[in-house]
Design a protein around this motif. Structure first.
Motif, short mmCIF file in Angstrom:
data_model
loop_
_atom_site.label_atom_id
_atom_site.label_comp_id
_atom_site.label_asym_id
_atom_site.label_seq_id
_atom_site.Cartn_x
_atom_site.Cartn_y
_atom_site.Cartn_z
N HIS A 61 0.53 -1.10 0.37
CA HIS A 61 -0.06 0.32 -0.01
C HIS A 61 1.02 0.83 -0.03
N GLU A 62 0.49 1.64 -0.50
CA GLU A 62 1.06 3.75 -1.15
C GLU A 62 1.10 4.30 0.85
N ALA A 63 2.33 4.88 1.09
CA ALA A 63 2.69 5.68 2.75
C ALA A 63 0.69 5.83 3.18
N ALA A 64 -0.02 6.89 2.30
CA ALA A 64 -1.32 7.43 2.35
C ALA A 64 -2.28 6.90 2.58
N LYS A 65 -2.16 5.52 1.33
CA LYS A 65 -3.38 4.93 1.56
C LYS A 65 -3.38 4.25 2.60
N TRP A 66 -2.08 3.38 2.83
CA TRP A 66 -2.02 2.93 4.86
C TRP A 66 -2.44 3.93 5.86
N CYS A 67 -1.94 4.90 5.77
CA CYS A 67 -2.26 5.44 6.78
C CYS A 67 -3.95 5.92 6.75
N ARG A 68 -4.69 6.11 6.26
CA ARG A 68 -5.74 5.95 5.87
C ARG A 68 -6.48 4.33 6.93
N LEU A 69 -6.25 3.58 6.28
CA LEU A 69 -6.64 2.23 6.62
C LEU A 69 -6.23 2.02 8.06
N ALA A 70 -4.74 2.17 8.31
CA ALA A 70 -5.27 1.97 10.40
C ALA A 70 -5.61 2.84 10.99
N LEU A 71 -5.59 3.57 10.22
CA LEU A 71 -6.64 5.05 11.52
C LEU A 71 -8.13 4.79 11.61
N LEU A 98 7.02 4.42 12.08
CA LEU A 98 5.60 4.11 11.98
C LEU A 98 5.30 4.05 12.81
N VAL A 99 6.25 2.07 12.72
CA VAL A 99 6.11 1.00 14.62
C VAL A 99 5.89 2.00 15.66
N GLY A 100 6.66 2.98 15.96
CA GLY A 100 6.68 3.61 17.48
C GLY A 100 5.46 4.54 17.38
N MET A 101 4.91 4.64 16.39
CA MET A 101 3.34 5.85 16.40
C MET A 101 1.81 4.83 15.98
N ARG A 102 2.68 3.49 16.62
CA ARG A 102 1.64 2.46 15.79
C ARG A 102 0.03 2.82 17.12
N SER A 103 0.46 3.19 18.31
CA SER A 103 -0.76 3.75 19.33
C SER A 103 -1.66 4.52 18.91
N SER A 104 -1.14 5.57 17.91
CA SER A 104 -1.67 6.62 17.90
C SER A 104 -2.97 6.16 16.36
N PHE A 105 -2.97 4.96 16.29
CA PHE A 105 -3.97 4.78 15.05
C PHE A 105 -5.17 4.73 15.44
N LEU A 106 -5.20 3.55 17.11
CA LEU A 106 -6.10 2.62 17.27
C LEU A 106 -7.29 4.37 17.72
N SER A 107 -8.41 3.33 18.61
CA SER A 107 -9.68 4.03 19.09
C SER A 107 -10.62 3.10 18.98
N ALA A 108 -11.04 3.11 20.17
CA ALA A 108 -12.27 2.06 20.46
C ALA A 108 -13.29 1.03 19.67
N PRO A 109 -13.70 2.72 18.98
CA PRO A 109 -15.08 2.89 17.79
C PRO A 109 -14.79 2.16 16.42
N PRO A 210 -5.26 12.17 14.17
CA PRO A 210 -4.41 11.61 13.06
C PRO A 210 -2.94 12.16 12.99
N ARG A 211 -2.17 13.23 14.28
CA ARG A 211 -1.18 14.36 13.89
C ARG A 211 -0.38 13.65 13.08
N PRO A 212 -0.04 12.67 14.26
CA PRO A 212 1.44 11.97 13.89
C PRO A 212 1.20 11.24 12.50
N ALA A 213 0.41 10.99 12.44
CA ALA A 213 0.05 9.70 11.29
C ALA A 213 0.74 11.52 9.98
#
Length: 248
Positions: A61-71, A98-109, A210-213
């Motif tokens: 996946h291209e970087a931007a698409k991966w970030c959207r999927l991860a968010l 990216l590995v170091g900021m992985r938790s920033s992509f998570l949300s309960a919903p 989304p700020r770290p991403a």
């Protein structure tokens, strides 16, 4: 890994091998993230955001698409940044960030929607299978294993904020998957219990950050930008045909 349409920043072995489900003859699935040259984003047509091949099975996946999927907590894409170290095949400094900021992509919903949504898809496939076909029975067992994996990963994420990819007890999940493949309705309780757990307070925030991403993606674009070459002194310049020249 096949040639990527850009620079691979991070890649590794995912899927059944990563979970501990693989057996002799299992396919090896690879997932990665790449960055296109930034100047390719400036034109009329944007480059492809995903690159998928079979034999070997590789998804990039291209970087931007991966970030959207991860968010959105897409289970398949997200596991790329939660792999055990020995499963990574490429990790650049930007990939390590990216590995170091992985938790920033998570949300309960998003965890609830994505993981239970994928698990429900597996359940629907179980309900529509042809019970008399050995090949379909094997696929049903695979769907059931992944259903169990998804709900357990979701509950663990909700409770701990950590996504465990290499499962500590894959044989238990394999055996449970076999039972569910024979009696798909037994998975209803599993799905209901997971939904109940995910409705309770957990450690995940109500929305991702989304700020770290965004900051990371801008660093990616800067790192992969090659400025146009300055014109050589004395070299002829390209004519505009007079269209933009003075009219008076």
């Amino acid at each position: 890994m096949p040639t990527a349409p850009g620079t691979v920043l991070i890649s590794g072995i995912v899927g059944s091998t990563a979970y501990g489900f693989a057996h002799a003859g299992s396919d090896v699935d690879r997932l990665g993230l790449f960055a296109v040259p930034t100047e390719e984003l400036h034109g009329l047509h944007r480059p492809a955001e995903s690159h998928v091949t079979t034999a070997p099975d590789v998804t990039l996946h291209e970087a931007a698409k991966w970030c959207r999927l991860a968010l959105s907590c897409n289970p398949t894409a997200s596991e790329l940044v939660w792999l055990p170290e020995d499963l990574y095949e490429t990790v650049t400094p930007l990939g390590r960030e990216l590995v170091g900021m992985r938790s920033s992509f998570l949300s309960a919903p998003a965890v609830r929607k994505a993981y239970l949504g994928y698990a429900d898809q597996q359940f629907r496939k179980l309900l529509t299978r042809d019970a008399g076909s050995p090949a379909t029975r094997a696929r049903a067992a695979k769907h059931a294993r992944h259903l169990v994996r998804l709900v357990e990963q979701a509950v663990r994420l909700h409770r701990t904020g950590h996504n465990l990819i290499r499962l500590p007890d894959p044989e238990r999940i394999r055996e449970l998957g076999e039972r569910i493949a024979d009696r798909p309705a037994t998975a209803e309780r599993l799905l209901a219990d997971a939904a109940d757990h995910l409705s309770r307070p957990g450690v995940l925030p109500d929305a991702p950050d989304p700020r770290p991403a965004e900051a990371w993606l801008r660093r990616v674009r800067a790192a992969h930008y090659s400025p146009p070459r300055a014109p050589v002194p004395g070299a002829p310049t390209q004519s505009t045909g007079g269209a933009l020249g003075p009219t008076g």
